[in-house]
Structure formats: structure tokens, C-alpha cells
Design a protein around this motif. Structure first.
Motif, PDB file in Angstrom:
ATOM      1  N   HIS A  56       0.822  -1.215   0.000  1.00  0.00           N
ATOM      2  CA  HIS A  56       0.000   0.000   0.000  1.00  0.00           C
ATOM      3  C   HIS A  56       0.854   1.262   0.000  1.00  0.00           C
ATOM      4  O   HIS A  56       0.421   2.313   0.483  1.00  0.00           O
ATOM      5  CB  HIS A  56      -0.935   0.005   1.222  1.00  0.00           C
ATOM      6  CG  HIS A  56      -1.835  -1.178   1.266  1.00  0.00           C
ATOM      7  ND1 HIS A  56      -2.801  -1.401   0.314  1.00  0.00           N
ATOM      8  CD2 HIS A  56      -1.904  -2.224   2.123  1.00  0.00           C
ATOM      9  CE1 HIS A  56      -3.440  -2.534   0.589  1.00  0.00           C
ATOM     10  NE2 HIS A  56      -2.905  -3.054   1.685  1.00  0.00           N
ATOM     11  N   GLY A  57       2.046   1.142  -0.491  1.00  0.00           N
ATOM     12  CA  GLY A  57       2.923   2.311  -0.551  1.00  0.00           C
ATOM     13  C   GLY A  57       4.227   1.910  -1.196  1.00  0.00           C
ATOM     14  O   GLY A  57       4.402   0.759  -1.644  1.00  0.00           O
ATOM     15  N   CYS A  74       2.972   6.188   1.822  1.00  0.00           N
ATOM     16  CA  CYS A  74       1.772   5.338   1.748  1.00  0.00           C
ATOM     17  C   CYS A  74       0.738   5.862   0.759  1.00  0.00           C
ATOM     18  O   CYS A  74       0.599   7.072   0.569  1.00  0.00           O
ATOM     19  CB  CYS A  74       1.133   5.227   3.124  1.00  0.00           C
ATOM     20  SG  CYS A  74       2.274   4.574   4.359  1.00  0.00           S
ATOM     21  N   ASN A  75      -0.010   4.916   0.164  1.00  0.00           N
ATOM     22  CA  ASN A  75      -1.152   5.295  -0.681  1.00  0.00           C
ATOM     23  C   ASN A  75      -2.192   5.975   0.198  1.00  0.00           C
ATOM     24  O   ASN A  75      -2.183   5.796   1.420  1.00  0.00           O
ATOM     25  CB  ASN A  75      -1.780   4.053  -1.323  1.00  0.00           C
ATOM     26  CG  ASN A  75      -0.822   3.386  -2.298  1.00  0.00           C
ATOM     27  OD1 ASN A  75       0.213   3.951  -2.656  1.00  0.00           O
ATOM     28  ND2 ASN A  75      -1.158   2.169  -2.717  1.00  0.00           N
ATOM     29  N   SER A  76      -3.108   6.727  -0.455  1.00  0.00           N
ATOM     30  CA  SER A  76      -4.102   7.420   0.363  1.00  0.00           C
ATOM     31  C   SER A  76      -4.927   6.384   1.137  1.00  0.00           C
ATOM     32  O   SER A  76      -5.209   5.282   0.633  1.00  0.00           O
ATOM     33  CB  SER A  76      -5.004   8.312  -0.490  1.00  0.00           C
ATOM     34  OG  SER A  76      -5.353   7.662  -1.664  1.00  0.00           O
ATOM     35  N   CYS A  83       2.834   1.177   6.058  1.00  0.00           N
ATOM     36  CA  CYS A  83       1.568   1.408   5.327  1.00  0.00           C
ATOM     37  C   CYS A  83       0.534   0.305   5.560  1.00  0.00           C
ATOM     38  O   CYS A  83      -0.358   0.097   4.711  1.00  0.00           O
ATOM     39  CB  CYS A  83       1.798   1.553   3.825  1.00  0.00           C
ATOM     40  SG  CYS A  83       2.983   2.824   3.378  1.00  0.00           S
ATOM     41  N   LEU A 100      -1.606   5.656 -12.132  1.00  0.00           N
ATOM     42  CA  LEU A 100      -0.873   4.657 -11.335  1.00  0.00           C
ATOM     43  C   LEU A 100      -1.396   3.235 -11.517  1.00  0.00           C
ATOM     44  O   LEU A 100      -0.816   2.295 -10.963  1.00  0.00           O
ATOM     45  CB  LEU A 100      -0.892   5.054  -9.853  1.00  0.00           C
ATOM     46  CG  LEU A 100       0.077   6.201  -9.540  1.00  0.00           C
ATOM     47  CD1 LEU A 100      -0.121   6.713  -8.117  1.00  0.00           C
ATOM     48  CD2 LEU A 100       1.514   5.772  -9.742  1.00  0.00           C
ATOM     49  N   GLU A 103       1.340   0.952 -12.462  1.00  0.00           N
ATOM     50  CA  GLU A 103       2.501   0.692 -11.599  1.00  0.00           C
ATOM     51  C   GLU A 103       2.795  -0.814 -11.445  1.00  0.00           C
ATOM     52  O   GLU A 103       3.959  -1.227 -11.560  1.00  0.00           O
ATOM     53  CB  GLU A 103       2.304   1.345 -10.227  1.00  0.00           C
ATOM     54  CG  GLU A 103       3.581   1.415  -9.427  1.00  0.00           C
ATOM     55  CD  GLU A 103       3.345   1.953  -8.023  1.00  0.00           C
ATOM     56  OE1 GLU A 103       4.017   2.896  -7.636  1.00  0.00           O
ATOM     57  OE2 GLU A 103       2.471   1.410  -7.311  1.00  0.00           O
ATOM     58  N   LYS A 440      -6.325   5.514 -11.347  1.00  0.00           N
ATOM     59  CA  LYS A 440      -5.423   5.687 -10.196  1.00  0.00           C
ATOM     60  C   LYS A 440      -5.006   4.307  -9.648  1.00  0.00           C
ATOM     61  O   LYS A 440      -5.228   3.282 -10.279  1.00  0.00           O
ATOM     62  CB  LYS A 440      -6.125   6.545  -9.151  1.00  0.00           C
ATOM     63  CG  LYS A 440      -6.387   7.981  -9.684  1.00  0.00           C
ATOM     64  CD  LYS A 440      -6.937   8.865  -8.627  1.00  0.00           C
ATOM     65  CE  LYS A 440      -5.870   9.251  -7.638  1.00  0.00           C
ATOM     66  NZ  LYS A 440      -6.408   9.971  -6.486  1.00  0.00           N
ATOM     67  N   SER A 441      -4.413   4.306  -8.450  1.00  0.00           N
ATOM     68  CA  SER A 441      -3.903   3.033  -7.906  1.00  0.00           C
ATOM     69  C   SER A 441      -5.061   2.086  -7.574  1.00  0.00           C
ATOM     70  O   SER A 441      -6.213   2.512  -7.439  1.00  0.00           O
ATOM     71  CB  SER A 441      -3.096   3.306  -6.638  1.00  0.00           C
ATOM     72  OG  SER A 441      -3.983   3.666  -5.596  1.00  0.00           O
ATOM     73  N   ASP A 443      -5.626   0.675  -4.776  1.00  0.00           N
ATOM     74  CA  ASP A 443      -6.179   1.068  -3.477  1.00  0.00           C
ATOM     75  C   ASP A 443      -7.247   2.151  -3.653  1.00  0.00           C
ATOM     76  O   ASP A 443      -8.321   2.090  -3.067  1.00  0.00           O
ATOM     77  CB  ASP A 443      -5.071   1.606  -2.550  1.00  0.00           C
ATOM     78  CG  ASP A 443      -4.263   0.473  -1.927  1.00  0.00           C
ATOM     79  OD1 ASP A 443      -4.766  -0.674  -1.894  1.00  0.00           O
ATOM     80  OD2 ASP A 443      -3.135   0.734  -1.464  1.00  0.00           O
ATOM     81  N   ASP A 444      -6.927   3.163  -4.478  1.00  0.00           N
ATOM     82  CA  ASP A 444      -7.894   4.244  -4.717  1.00  0.00           C
ATOM     83  C   ASP A 444      -9.153   3.683  -5.365  1.00  0.00           C
ATOM     84  O   ASP A 444     -10.277   4.049  -5.003  1.00  0.00           O
ATOM     85  CB  ASP A 444      -7.284   5.316  -5.642  1.00  0.00           C
ATOM     86  CG  ASP A 444      -6.327   6.232  -4.894  1.00  0.00           C
ATOM     87  OD1 ASP A 444      -6.608   6.556  -3.730  1.00  0.00           O
ATOM     88  OD2 ASP A 444      -5.294   6.600  -5.472  1.00  0.00           O
TER      89      ASP A 444
END
Ligand SMILES: Cc1ncc(COP(=O)(O)O)c(C=O)c1O
Length: 465
Positions: A56-57, A74-76, A83, A100, A103, A440-441, A443-444
Motif C-alpha cells: 500500500h505504498g 503510503c497510498n491514500s 503502510c 498509477l 505501476e 489511479k492506484s 487502493d484508490d
């Protein structure tokens, strides 16, 4: 006796040949591949890459160190030293177009995409031939377009810029700086990418003026002067493949093809326009490298754009060009098979997921970009093989509409569910529209889906427009 001496002599000779061969091999083969000055840098890079941030980061070489050690960024919605802590009351940020989602692809291709840059790498303002662009990079860019079939590049000059952002402005100057006595009128079709208006107004040149919605100028008179239209295809925010609205001798067009890659769109034809702009940001996801390129048919316009680049930044960083070249070499492996499988597949999965989330909603709708996406790889010069066929939309953004009369401000409605989108008014559209970024990532994206599900579960039914 003579026999024994003879045998010993042969033995010594053979041994001596073997020893010499060993040293020769050691010197020319082994020594040649042994690392010297790059060893410490490679070790440092791998050490940072190996820091665990719980998925997560990420730790970076140039991150702010804590007690001499690089730390996780870290990711948001994630925190803690590694993280691993989920932050509560966190907003799902689907605002920016930070690409992202790619990535993980580069994590999978860490070895082939790494670049070692020597301290003395291309320190000069110029390449040997006095140009400021890498010939090798240019060759790879043209090859990529030929493989993907998204642009005709023959007979066009090429320019590099610090992202397409710099090239868009260079194009504006390039097309406006002619002998016309009045400033060029700059337009775009609603909804449009807001940078066009912002740049035109901010640079406030005597050569051009912002005139807004292109459709309002369809029936203009000949005396209205020169028009320059920005055409984004596929469009940001709504993903549609666009054509210019204004035609005729007094209109010129800047085609922004930032998203004309198989991740985000069908590629029905190779773009064959006079001025086309592309960016590494949405192709490989390296928005931070700031690299874009433009193809220009007309030599005078090309020269004016070149002048703009030269006066604003001299040229594009050699370090960036080196990195772009390395990335494109990875992209081009097996004619783009890896990246153009990963990108579209990821986007298709995200669209399947978000469509499912909105499928029971009557309150929200989105344009069903049900494109028949066919990704064609050139296996050889004359043999095309269709590897993937998707019947899913895969645009970079979901362009959501709030259907209820009282939901005038759709962004505000989503905010009540802790979702940050980009309101329609930013794109000159109604504020009952909102753009959600799907690039985005992970996680997002996961948090976005979680919050959409929670919001939709409070009502019911789908409305496609
Ligand atoms: C349509 C469009 N053009 C250009 C850009 C700018 O990209 P770059 O990173 O190349 O400056 C963006 C970025 O989101 C975009 O959406």
C-alpha cells in the motif's frame, strides 16, 4: 627417460595453455561483465525497492529519510511505518488522472525497465548532431505507432516536450503566430479538458484569445478570423472519439491523442492529422517523467513550435529521454503484447466492477461506451493476429450524471458518500455531471467502489444514457 621428459613437456605446455585461456576468459569475458562504478548504485536502488510497504505504498530513492533510512510513502487511506494501517474516515479520491494503474506492470518488469545513469551521461546542451532529441527514441516512437496502428507518422516532423502540456501550448503558438492581423480564436467542444482554456487565458498572448464552445462558431462568417480548435480524442472527460467541429480554410486543429492507446479506447483507424500530440503519461503511466511528443506535417508550424520549446525550456531533459527510451523498449517487446494486454485488461476489469456497482442505481447514470475493442498486434509485417477482443468500455474516466432533479450538484452528492470526483463545471459542462478517475492506484479504485456500493445500496435500478 626421453619419453618421460617429453611427456612432462607436453603436460606443462597443456597446463600453461589452459592457465592462459583461463586468464584470457577472466579478462575479456568475466571481467567485462563485472560491475564496478554502477555496483553501489544498483545495490542502493535494490535496497530501497526491497523495503516492504505492505503493498500500500512505496519507498523511493529520493524520499525524505528517517534516521538515515528511506521510508514508505503510503497510498491514500493507508498509514503507519509500513503502510499497513487503514485510516478511518478516509475519502475515496477519484479526482486526478494520475495513471498509477500501470505501476504493477512496471513492478513486474523491474529488471527490463531499470536505467543506470552515469554521472557524466549527456551533460551537453546538445547531442553530437546538434539536435536536442534522441534519434533512437524517435525511431522507437515511430515504430510504436506503426505496431499499434494509432497514428500515421510518415512525412511528419517530430517534437519532444515536457509532457504534452508543454506541446499543447507550443501548438497554440505554432498555429496562431501567422500573418493574420487579429488574434486567433481558440475553441473546444464541451465537455473539454480544462487546461486548454486555462493555458490560453494564462499566457494571455496578443496572438490568441479564448472563445469557448466550438459549436457556437459553426456558422461563423469569413471575417471572424482564424480559429484553432482543440480536439481531444478519446475525450477527457467522457471517452468519446472526437472529430473537429469547425472546418474550412480558416480553421486549424490541435489533436490531443493522450488517450488514443488500447488501454482506453478502440483503435478503429490510424490518426492521420496535421498536428497530433501524444504523451508518455497515459501510455506507460510515467506522468512524473514529463515526456510528450507531437507530429507536425507543416514545416513552418513545426519550426514555430520548435521556437516555443527552445525559448521556454531549451529542450527536453536527456535523462527523461533516456528513461523514455528504456520504457518504450519494454513496451515494444513482442510488438507490445505485454503492456497492451495488461493495460486494457486492467481497465476492462475496472469498468466491469464500476458498472456492476451502478447497475442497480436509478439516481446515477453513465454513458455506456460499449465499444467493441479489438486489439491488434502485428505479429509480422504482413500478418495481423487478433489477440484480444473486448466488448467493454475502457475509457480512463467514468462520466457520471445525477438523474434526480434535486441533485443539481452531482459532485456534492458524491461527496456525501466520501467520494471526491471532478465536477462537470470544470469541463464547462453541467454540474449534474461528475468525472470519476479509473486510472489511479488499485487502493484508490477499491475504496471508490466500496463507497459507490454504500451510496447505491441506499436506493435501486440502472439508467444508461
Ligand atoms: C487530454 C489530456 N491532454 C493532456 C494531458 C496532459 O498530460 P501530460 O502529462 O503529458 O502533460 C492530460 C492529462 O491528464 C489530458 O487528460
Amino acid at each position: 627417460m626421453a619419453k618421460i621428459y617429453g611427456f612432462k613437456f607436453v603436460l606443462v605446455l597443456v597446463l600453461s595453455i589452459l592457465i592462459n585461456l583461463f586468464f584470457l576468459f577472466d579478462h575479456f569475458v568475466y571481467k567485462d561483465t563485472e560491475l564496478s562504478w554502477s555496483k553501489a548504485a544498483a545495490r542502493e536502488a535494490e535496497l530501497v525497492a526491497s523495503i516492504s510497504c505492505s503493498g500500500h505504498g512505496r519507498a523511493y530513492l529520493d524520499g525524505i529519510p528517517f534516521q538515515g533510512e528511506p521510508i514508505c510513502e503510503c497510498n491514500s487511506c493507508y498509514g503507519g511505518k509500513d503502510c499497513s494501517e487503514v485510516l478511518t474516515e478516509c475519502l475515496a479520491d477519484a479526482d486526478s488522472g494520475d495513471p498509477l494503474f500501470l505501476e504493477p506492470f512496471w513492478m513486474q518488469h523491474a529488471a527490463s525497465s531499470a536505467v543506470v545513469v552515469a554521472g557524466w551521461h549527456r551533460m551537453s546542451y546538445r547531442f553530437d548532431d546538434y539536435s536536442s532529441i534522441s534519434e533512437e527514441l524517435e525511431k522507437h516512437i515511430r515504430q510504436l505507432h506503426a505496431v499499434i496502428g494509432n497514428a500515421v507518422t510518415d512525412g511528419r516532423f517530430i517534437l519532444f516536450g515536457a509532457g504534452s502540456t508543454q506541446l499543447l501550448n507550443a501548438a497554440l503558438f505554432g498555429l496562431s503566430l501567422d500573418d493574420s492581423p487579429s488574434p486567433a480564436n481558440i475553441v473546444a467542444s464541451i465537455p473539454f479538458y480544462p487546461l486548454y482554456e486555462a493555458q490560453t487565458k494564462y499566457f494571455n498572448s496578443m496572438e490568441f484569445k479564448w472563445k469557448g464552445n466550438a459549436s457556437l462558431w459553426k456558422n461563423r462568417s469569413d471575417s471572424s478570423g482564424t480559429f484553432v480548435e482543440f480536439v481531444t480524442s478519446p475525450n477527457n472527460p467522457d471517452g468519446r472519439l472526437m472529430k473537429q467541429v469547425l472546418k474550412g480554410p480558416s480553421s486549424k486543429t490541435i489533436f490531443d491523442h493522450a488517450y488514443y492507446w488500447p488501454h482506453f479506447s478502440a483503435i478503429p483507424t490510424a490518426a492521420d492529422e496535421d498536428l497530433m500530440i501524444f504523451t508518455l503519461s497515459k501510455l506507460t503511466g510515467h506522468a512524473g517523467s514529463r515526456f510528450g511528443w507531437a507530429f507536425v506535417r507543416d514545416e513552418n508550424i513545426y519550426k514555430r513550435m520548435q521556437m516555443y520549446i527552445s525559448l521556454s525550456s531549451m529542450s527536453v531533459s536527456r535523462d527523461t529521454q533516456l528513461r523514455a527510451l528504456k520504457l518504450l523498449k519494454v513496451v515494444l517487446k513482442e510488438n507490445g503484447k505485454d503492456l497492451f494486454e495488461f493495460g486494457p485488461k486492467t481497465m476492462r476489469n475496472r469498468w466491469e466492477r464500476i458498472s456492476r456497482s451502478f447497475s442497480s442505481s436509478k439516481r446515477f447514470s453513465f454513458r455506456n461506451l460499449s465499444l467493441n475493442i479489438a486489439i491488434i498486434f502485428k505479429i509480422s509485417q504482413d500478418h495481423h493476429q487478433r489477440l484480444l477482443t473486448y466488448s467493454w468500455p475502457s475509457a480512463a474516466y467514468a462520466w457520471i450524471k445525477c438523474e434526480r432533479a434535486e441533485d443539481q450538484d452531482c459532485n456534492a452528492v458524491l461527496k456525501t458518500a466520501s467520494i471526491i470526483g471532478r465536477g462537470g463545471s470544470i469541463f464547462n459542462a453541467e454540474s449534474r455531471y461528475v468525472r470519476l478517475s479509473l486510472i489511479k492506484s488499485q487502493d484508490d479504485f477499491d475504496l471508490l467502489i466500496q463507497n459507490i456500493d454504500a451510496l447505491v445500496s441506499k436506493e435501486g435500478g440502472v439508467a444508461y444514457i
